[in-house]
Design a protein around this motif. Structure first.
Motif, mmCIF file in Angstrom:
data_model
loop_
_atom_site.group_PDB
_atom_site.id
_atom_site.type_symbol
_atom_site.label_atom_id
_atom_site.label_comp_id
_atom_site.label_asym_id
_atom_site.label_seq_id
_atom_site.Cartn_x
_atom_site.Cartn_y
_atom_site.Cartn_z
ATOM 1 N N TYR A 18 0.378 5.162 1.277
ATOM 2 C CA TYR A 18 -0.440 6.134 1.992
ATOM 3 C C TYR A 18 0.284 7.472 2.009
ATOM 4 O O TYR A 18 1.505 7.535 2.014
ATOM 5 N N ARG A 69 -10.959 -2.242 8.568
ATOM 6 C CA ARG A 69 -10.886 -3.030 7.337
ATOM 7 C C ARG A 69 -12.289 -3.491 6.985
ATOM 8 O O ARG A 69 -13.005 -4.042 7.816
ATOM 9 N N ALA A 86 -13.066 -4.777 0.626
ATOM 10 C CA ALA A 86 -11.949 -3.908 0.229
ATOM 11 C C ALA A 86 -10.616 -4.606 0.385
ATOM 12 O O ALA A 86 -9.593 -3.960 0.558
ATOM 13 N N PHE A 126 0.838 -1.187 0.000
ATOM 14 C CA PHE A 126 0.000 0.000 0.000
ATOM 15 C C PHE A 126 0.876 1.242 0.000
ATOM 16 O O PHE A 126 1.940 1.259 0.618
ATOM 17 N N MET A 130 -7.285 -3.541 2.529
ATOM 18 C CA MET A 130 -7.144 -2.092 2.646
ATOM 19 C C MET A 130 -7.643 -1.599 3.994
ATOM 20 O O MET A 130 -8.676 -2.049 4.485
ATOM 21 N N LEU A 131 -6.906 -0.678 4.596
ATOM 22 C CA LEU A 131 -7.290 -0.062 5.855
ATOM 23 C C LEU A 131 -7.707 1.381 5.620
ATOM 24 O O LEU A 131 -7.034 2.114 4.895
ATOM 25 N N THR A 132 -8.815 1.778 6.255
ATOM 26 C CA THR A 132 -9.235 3.181 6.261
ATOM 27 C C THR A 132 -8.945 3.735 7.639
ATOM 28 O O THR A 132 -9.450 3.206 8.638
ATOM 29 N N PHE A 133 -8.156 4.797 7.689
ATOM 30 C CA PHE A 133 -7.695 5.338 8.963
ATOM 31 C C PHE A 133 -8.547 6.502 9.426
ATOM 32 O O PHE A 133 -9.064 7.289 8.619
ATOM 33 N N TYR A 173 -2.959 0.500 -3.934
ATOM 34 C CA TYR A 173 -2.972 -0.799 -3.254
ATOM 35 C C TYR A 173 -2.671 -1.877 -4.298
ATOM 36 O O TYR A 173 -3.302 -1.907 -5.350
#
Lengths: 113, 112
Positions: A35, B92, B96, A33, B99-102, A48
């Protein structure tokens, strides 16, 4: 102790110049990934990859940003041309597979003047 | 709209205090919630939570998830100056991949 390696650590450049950031994921990790972190926006996903294939780059400005994985040991993020608003810390993270925590590199601090 | 919201934005305490950091989320297909600690460089992994009501603990840090109310808390007891950092919560989603959404993070400062 395996870790994600990012280069360069710092980059200062003038607007209009090309910037290339590199990432070596942890050996055996198949997800990578990119960021971007700023004070205002926090951590935002740019791109990603899974098994070197791009799965999601919807967070990336397509006109100037590009992300690739030429092989399993190298991921690159390019900005051309760079702009002052691109100034941020760019993190690369890798993970061993679905459901596992991501491991982050130390980031590239980019300053575009 | 923000999917992952953390509060407070920042917090200043003294050594020995106990702090509670909050993370609320709104996602369609929740899989897991992760906590990271970020000092000067890379975020480092603390906990991953998938089930409600089961506390994860590591030393003075603990975390729990409430999937009904869609939030998690991170507790730090007997805080030390070394706990000063940004604490990040990430979610997570099942559709997705990895993929991580922060969230935006909570900046904690522990004073001597």
């Amino acid at each position: 102790d395996a870790r994600v390696t990012q280069t360069p650590r710092h980059k200062v450049t003038e607007m209009g110049q090309e910037v290339t950031m590199r990432c070596q994921p942890i050996l055996g990790h198949n997800t990578v990934f990119w960021y971007r972190q700023t004070m205002m926006q926090g951590l935002e996903l740019l791109a990603y990859f899974r098994n070197r294939a791009p799965l999601d780059d919807s967070g990336m400005p397509k006109d100037r940003f590009s992300a690739e994985m030429p092989d399993a040991t190298l991921a690159t993020l390019k900005i051309q041309p760079s702009e002052p608003r691109d100034s941020a810390v760019y993190f690369c993270a890798s993970g061993p597979g679905l459901g596992s925590p991501l491991h982050f590199g130390n980031g590239t601090r980019l300053t575009v003047t | 709209e923000d999917k992952v919201v953390q509060s407070p934005l920042s917090l200043v305490v003294h050594e020995g205090d106990t702090v509670t950091l909050n993370c609320s989320y709104e996602v369609t297909n929740f899989r897991s919630l992760l906590w990271y600690k970020q000092e000067k460089k890379a975020p480092t992994f603390l906990f991953m939570l998938t089930s409600s009501g089961i506390e994860k603990k590591s030393g003075r840090l603990s975390s729990i998830l409430d999937k009904k109310e869609l939030f998690s808390i991170l507790n730090i007891t007997a805080t030390q100056t070394g706990d000063s950092a940004i604490y990040l919560c990430a979610v997570r989603e099942g559709n997705a991949g990895n993929m991580l959404t922060f969230g935006g993070g909570t900046r904690l400062m522990v004073k001597p």
